[in-house]
Design an enzyme around this catalytic site. Structure first.
Site, PDB file in Angstrom:
ATOM      1  N   GLU A 151     -15.322  -2.793   4.810  1.00  0.00           N
ATOM      2  CA  GLU A 151     -15.148  -3.893   6.009  1.00  0.00           C
ATOM      3  C   GLU A 151     -14.440  -3.252   7.143  1.00  0.00           C
ATOM      4  O   GLU A 151     -13.414  -3.988   7.626  1.00  0.00           O
ATOM      5  CB  GLU A 151     -14.574  -5.325   5.629  1.00  0.00           C
ATOM      6  CG  GLU A 151     -13.591  -5.076   4.488  1.00  0.00           C
ATOM      7  CD  GLU A 151     -12.782  -6.329   4.043  1.00  0.00           C
ATOM      8  OE1 GLU A 151     -12.188  -7.085   5.040  1.00  0.00           O
ATOM      9  OE2 GLU A 151     -12.495  -6.636   2.847  1.00  0.00           O
ATOM     10  N   SER A 171       4.347  -1.554   4.304  1.00  0.00           N
ATOM     11  CA  SER A 171       4.597  -2.918   4.874  1.00  0.00           C
ATOM     12  C   SER A 171       4.446  -3.944   3.908  1.00  0.00           C
ATOM     13  O   SER A 171       3.984  -3.645   2.917  1.00  0.00           O
ATOM     14  CB  SER A 171       3.441  -3.406   5.673  1.00  0.00           C
ATOM     15  OG  SER A 171       3.198  -2.466   6.722  1.00  0.00           O
ATOM     16  N   ASN A 203      -5.109   6.542  17.239  1.00  0.00           N
ATOM     17  CA  ASN A 203      -6.009   6.327  18.181  1.00  0.00           C
ATOM     18  C   ASN A 203      -6.313   7.642  18.461  1.00  0.00           C
ATOM     19  O   ASN A 203      -7.587   8.058  18.640  1.00  0.00           O
ATOM     20  CB  ASN A 203      -5.755   5.827  19.424  1.00  0.00           C
ATOM     21  CG  ASN A 203      -5.636   4.028  19.251  1.00  0.00           C
ATOM     22  OD1 ASN A 203      -5.553   3.658  18.116  1.00  0.00           O
ATOM     23  ND2 ASN A 203      -5.452   3.356  20.242  1.00  0.00           N
ATOM     24  N   GLU A 204      -5.436   8.865  18.371  1.00  0.00           N
ATOM     25  CA  GLU A 204      -5.954  10.081  18.690  1.00  0.00           C
ATOM     26  C   GLU A 204      -6.965  10.772  17.447  1.00  0.00           C
ATOM     27  O   GLU A 204      -7.769  11.389  17.888  1.00  0.00           O
ATOM     28  CB  GLU A 204      -4.714  11.039  18.608  1.00  0.00           C
ATOM     29  CG  GLU A 204      -4.015  10.796  20.131  1.00  0.00           C
ATOM     30  CD  GLU A 204      -3.185   9.454  20.255  1.00  0.00           C
ATOM     31  OE1 GLU A 204      -3.036   8.846  19.062  1.00  0.00           O
ATOM     32  OE2 GLU A 204      -3.173   9.024  21.434  1.00  0.00           O
ATOM     33  N   GLN A 208       0.681  -1.053  -0.019  1.00  0.00           N
ATOM     34  CA  GLN A 208       0.030  -0.224   0.084  1.00  0.00           C
ATOM     35  C   GLN A 208       0.873   1.211  -0.099  1.00  0.00           C
ATOM     36  O   GLN A 208       1.676   1.561   1.037  1.00  0.00           O
ATOM     37  CB  GLN A 208      -1.031  -0.014   1.336  1.00  0.00           C
ATOM     38  CG  GLN A 208      -1.885   1.268   1.340  1.00  0.00           C
ATOM     39  CD  GLN A 208      -2.477   1.375   2.662  1.00  0.00           C
ATOM     40  OE1 GLN A 208      -1.983   1.077   3.758  1.00  0.00           O
ATOM     41  NE2 GLN A 208      -3.703   1.851   2.712  1.00  0.00           N
ATOM     42  N   GLY A 209       0.875   1.992  -1.281  1.00  0.00           N
ATOM     43  CA  GLY A 209       1.647   3.157  -1.161  1.00  0.00           C
ATOM     44  C   GLY A 209       0.854   4.322  -0.817  1.00  0.00           C
ATOM     45  O   GLY A 209       0.048   5.168  -1.546  1.00  0.00           O
ATOM     46  N   TYR A 210       0.498   4.798   0.467  1.00  0.00           N
ATOM     47  CA  TYR A 210      -0.241   5.811   0.939  1.00  0.00           C
ATOM     48  C   TYR A 210       0.540   6.714   1.556  1.00  0.00           C
ATOM     49  O   TYR A 210       0.609   7.894   1.287  1.00  0.00           O
ATOM     50  CB  TYR A 210      -1.287   5.325   1.770  1.00  0.00           C
ATOM     51  CG  TYR A 210      -2.829   4.917   1.248  1.00  0.00           C
ATOM     52  CD1 TYR A 210      -2.694   4.232   0.147  1.00  0.00           C
ATOM     53  CD2 TYR A 210      -3.941   5.157   1.948  1.00  0.00           C
ATOM     54  CE1 TYR A 210      -4.091   4.087  -0.722  1.00  0.00           C
ATOM     55  CE2 TYR A 210      -5.025   4.669   1.448  1.00  0.00           C
ATOM     56  CZ  TYR A 210      -5.074   4.234   0.265  1.00  0.00           C
ATOM     57  OH  TYR A 210      -6.430   3.864  -0.282  1.00  0.00           O
ATOM     58  N   SER A 211       1.031   6.456   2.936  1.00  0.00           N
ATOM     59  CA  SER A 211       1.840   7.333   3.647  1.00  0.00           C
ATOM     60  C   SER A 211       3.092   7.954   3.033  1.00  0.00           C
ATOM     61  O   SER A 211       3.508   6.914   2.299  1.00  0.00           O
ATOM     62  CB  SER A 211       2.300   6.774   4.905  1.00  0.00           C
ATOM     63  OG  SER A 211       1.111   6.552   5.848  1.00  0.00           O
TER      64      SER A 211
END
Lengths: 400, 368
Positions: A244, A161, A384-385, A126-129
């Site tokens: 999902e 990842s 989580n923030e 996954q190439g997001y961040s």
């Protein structure tokens, strides 16, 4: 409201448990339950075993080779697999790019990629961040410029990842610099073997190297690899976030760690008695087990909403927060089971082939790596923030 | 499993909600009018079988009603009589006892209270020093019972007394139906922290006939524990209702209270606190549902674990949500004028009823 578990559900659970017990290779099970390193081939092998049974894609519709299961069946499946020691099914193809292609992809893209996701002939990442775009994903700067019939992509992705095992990456890229940041993003599929793609591992706290930086330098990507419309990639990204969402709960990991924790606390001695009989430690196990029970029921409630076709928002954020906190608490308790034997640092002992000696004689030092590694779960997938911001917004309205 | 209300369940919830909306002042103490209305609505028969005039409903219906009671801070002795009392009588009462008492519970003319816990026994149901000694055709009871919830509005006390065994033995306990006006019974009622009622009860040479024994001689513990679990499930649902209401009040306060020229809900420190409260409420809700789902589990350990888990979680969530609601209301949260404080006090008392978090963590640990 009817709170009884249906007989079909019980049958389903037994069917899954029976299959996993019979077909999960013992060497893979040993690695997973021992918190040892799992190799690429282990994931692929298990995925193919599941796929042969017709369970390769728990969340896909039947016509695409999936199971057609509902949310409750999916989490039961996950739970049974995890507790029995199966490796997780990699989500990047099955839960991310797969559903995107089903919803937005061309017929050609679907035919080309979907079957290879089921068999894991393709390993997706996954190439997001990006270094400058974490929680604020829309500020991403990797750009794709059109030249004739290709995009030329330049930029850097990070926290990717398993990029080192992947042959495909799906990327959010900027195709328009002007206007609102969200409106100039496109969703591109990039062959990792293309010239200009470079993967550099990031060493993490646990001495693992599952995540990477991915550098993209003048990478030529065929126009045919654009998914959906140009500049509409943010819509796809949001679709994925809403897809999902109950899997975010991590119920399988919670259950597996809890089972393991109780086993270890029964076998590890303290003053000649099992550790689980120490009232201080016992109370902590009880508290986390109660947390798991509540989490499981919250997941069932959310699943039943999803099943009824309702979208879940704050509910999913709560599942993410509780799931990650519980996993972290369990991993800490597991490490504390090991106590001083978690201190020796033997990364090589995480390999299944390791034949040397460990301080305690049976590999408890793997528990420290697990503890360190699981700090990530409250960070990835929306910290989580950020999740708490979303919960508060749902309670207060967008502009309090 | 299905978590949405059926049409009938929706109607039940709405009926209770509409009825309670008419109540503008929190009732302090027992109200004969409210009790009569409860009977008219049929709610006193929720846990009584149809043969005795009740509804024979499932635990889910009790959960639905209790949640509404929690939202409205309804403080009548419903749990004592219509949940714990009715369930216990229905479960182990003789045919004569059931035929006599259950219809009167349903029609509102009989209230019962559970007189079990004693001074010094904290939450331990087996720590009983009250004695019952057979004398001819009667038993003679001596002892003291502490914090008997709604004991001063009850007609009949369900007294747990020791007929054999040592002070903390589970064996040797027997349940008795004792007329609250019988000679030797002294009931000293007082208000509780949350505006309800409790009583200290002393039994001095109280003579009861043999047919006042409820269940079997010496085997009172198991059914008592079962009935208290019913009460715990009801309290958990009530707590969820109270927490829900606190969330609404607090969110409204954060939207409307202005400081530094803006609604205080714009401050992230407060937003995250509110989110933490919501997380706690949802965990509590899940556990209240789990309690209702497993209260009728045939295996004692499975039932006990679910109920102790639920009570432990509800205690923790209740304290957290109550304390934070007061905090987020600022100085106003400290005043007796606002409803927030009343909900906070109710949640505090719920934690201390039939075992607080520590107690139930310990019980759960025994079954781990």
């Amino acid at each position: 409201m009817d709170l009884r578990e249906s007989p079909e559900t019980q049958t389903f659970r037994a069917e899954v448990a029976g299959f996993v017990a019979a077909r999960l290779p013992p060497d893979i099970r040993a690695k997973v339950l021992g918190f040892l390193r799992i190799e690429r081939q282990d994931y692929v092998r298990w995925q193919r075993i599941l796929n042969e049974r017709g369970w390769g894609a728990p969340s896909w519709p039947r016509e695409q080779g999936g199971t057609g299961w509902n949310a409750r069946q999916r989490s039961l499946f996950e739970e049974e697999c995890f507790v029995a020691g199966a490796p997780r099914q990699m989500p990047f193809g099955l839960s991310m790019v797969g559903p995107v292609l089903q919803a937005f992809g061309s017929e050609h893209q679907q035919k080309r990629f979907l079957p290879r996701i089921l068999t894991m002939e393709d390993w997706w990442c996954q190439g997001y961040s990006e270094p400058g775009a974490g929680s604020d994903l829309a500020s991403l700067t990797t750009r794709a410029e059109r030249q004739d019939d290709v995009y030329i992509v330049n930029g850097q992705k990070t926290w990717t990842s398993f990029a080192h095992w992947a042959n495909w990456i799906f990327c959010l890229v900027r195709t328009r610099a002007s206007g609102k940041p969200q409106e100039g993003i496109s969703f591109l599929l990039i062959d990792m073997t293309s010239p200009g793609v470079r993967v550099k591992p990031i060493r993490t706290l646990d001495e693992g190297a599952d995540v990477n930086e991915v550098f993209l330098d003048d990478v030529a990507v065929p126009m045919a690899n654009l998914v959906g419309e140009e500049n509409r990639g943010w819509t796809i990204a949001k679709f994925l976030l809403g897809h999902e969402r109950t899997t975010i709960a991590g119920i399988g990991t919670c259950k597996r760690l809890l089972v393991r924790l109780k086993e270890l606390a029964r076998s590890e001695p303290k003053r000649g008695r099992p550790l689980i009989e120490d009232p201080r430690f016992r109370d902590r196990i009880v508290k986390v087990e109660i947390d798991v029970r509540a989490h499981e029921w919250s997941l069932m409630r959310a699943s039943s909403l999803e099943q009824a076709g309702k979208s879940i928002g704050a509910e999913a954020s709560i599942l993410k927060i509780r799931g990650s906190e519980i996993q972290q608490e369990l991993s800490q308790l597991l490490m504390e089971c090991a106590g001083p034997y978690a201190i020796p640092h033997l990364p090589e002992a995480l390999n299944a082939e390791f034949a040397g000696e460990t301080a305690d004689g049976h590999g408890l030092n793997a528990l420290a790596a697990q503890y360190l590694d699981l700090r990530k779960v409250s960070i990835y997938g929306g910290t989580n923030e950020v999740q708490k911001n979303l919960i508060a917004r749902a309670l207060l309205g967008s502009q309090p | 499993m299905n978590f949405s209300y059926s049409e009938e369940q929706q109607m039940l919830a709405e009926t209770v909600m509409r009825w309670l909306a008419a109540e503008t002042v929190v009732q302090r103490g027992f109200s004969p009018e409210r009790w009569g209305e409860l009977a008219e609505l049929g709610l006193l028969g929720l846990n009584v079988d149809e043969d005795h005039g009740g509804l024979g409903a499932t635990p889910v219906e009790t959960l639905i009603v209790m949640q509404e009671f929690g939202r409205a801070l309804f403080g009548q002795p419903f749990v004592s009589t219509a949940v714990v009392g009715a369930a216990l009588l229905g479960n182990i009462g003789s045919a004569a006892q059931r035929d006599d008492m259950l219809p009167r519970i349903v029609n509102g003319s009989l209230r019962v209270a559970l007189a079990t816990l004693e001074p010094g026994a904290r939450f331990d149901l087996a720590d009983i020093s009250t004695t019952a000694v057979r004398q001819g055709q009667s038993y003679v009871l001596n002892g003291r019972k502490a914090v008997v919830l709604h004991g001063d509005s009850a007609h009949v006390l369900i007294v747990c007394a020791r007929t054999s065994g040592g002070q903390r033995d589970q064996d040797g306990l027997t349940l008795f139906l004792v007329d609250a006006t019988a000679a030797g019974v002294t009931v000293r009622g007082s208000p509780t922290l949350d505006g309800q009622r409790a009583a200290e009860i002393s039994l001095a040479d109280v003579q009861v006939p043999l047919d006042s024994v409820l269940g079997e001689i010496g085997s009172g513990y198991v059914p008592l524990e079962w009935a208290v679990d019913r009460g715990i499930a009801a309290l958990c649902a009530e707590a969820v209702g109270a927490m829900e209401k606190l969330m609404e009040l607090t969110a409204e306060h954060l939207r409307t209270r202005k400081q530094f020229g803006q609604p205080i809900g714009r401050f992230q420190a407060l937003q995250h606190r509110l989110a933490d409260m919501q997380i706690a409420v949802e965990q509590a809700r899940s556990m209240a549902l789990q309690a209702a789902a497993l209260i009728e589990h045939p295996q004692r350990n499975e039932r006990r674990k679910a109920l102790s888990a639920a009570k432990a979680m509800i205690g923790r969530s209740g304290h957290f949500v109550g304390q934070q609601a007061v905090q987020l209301h600022g100085g106003m949260g400290m005043t007796a004028e606002l409803a927030v404080g009343n909900y906070f006090k109710r949640l505090t008392c719920i934690d201390m009823t039939w075992g607080n978090t520590d107690h139930h963590v310990e019980l759960y640990g025994d079954l781990l």
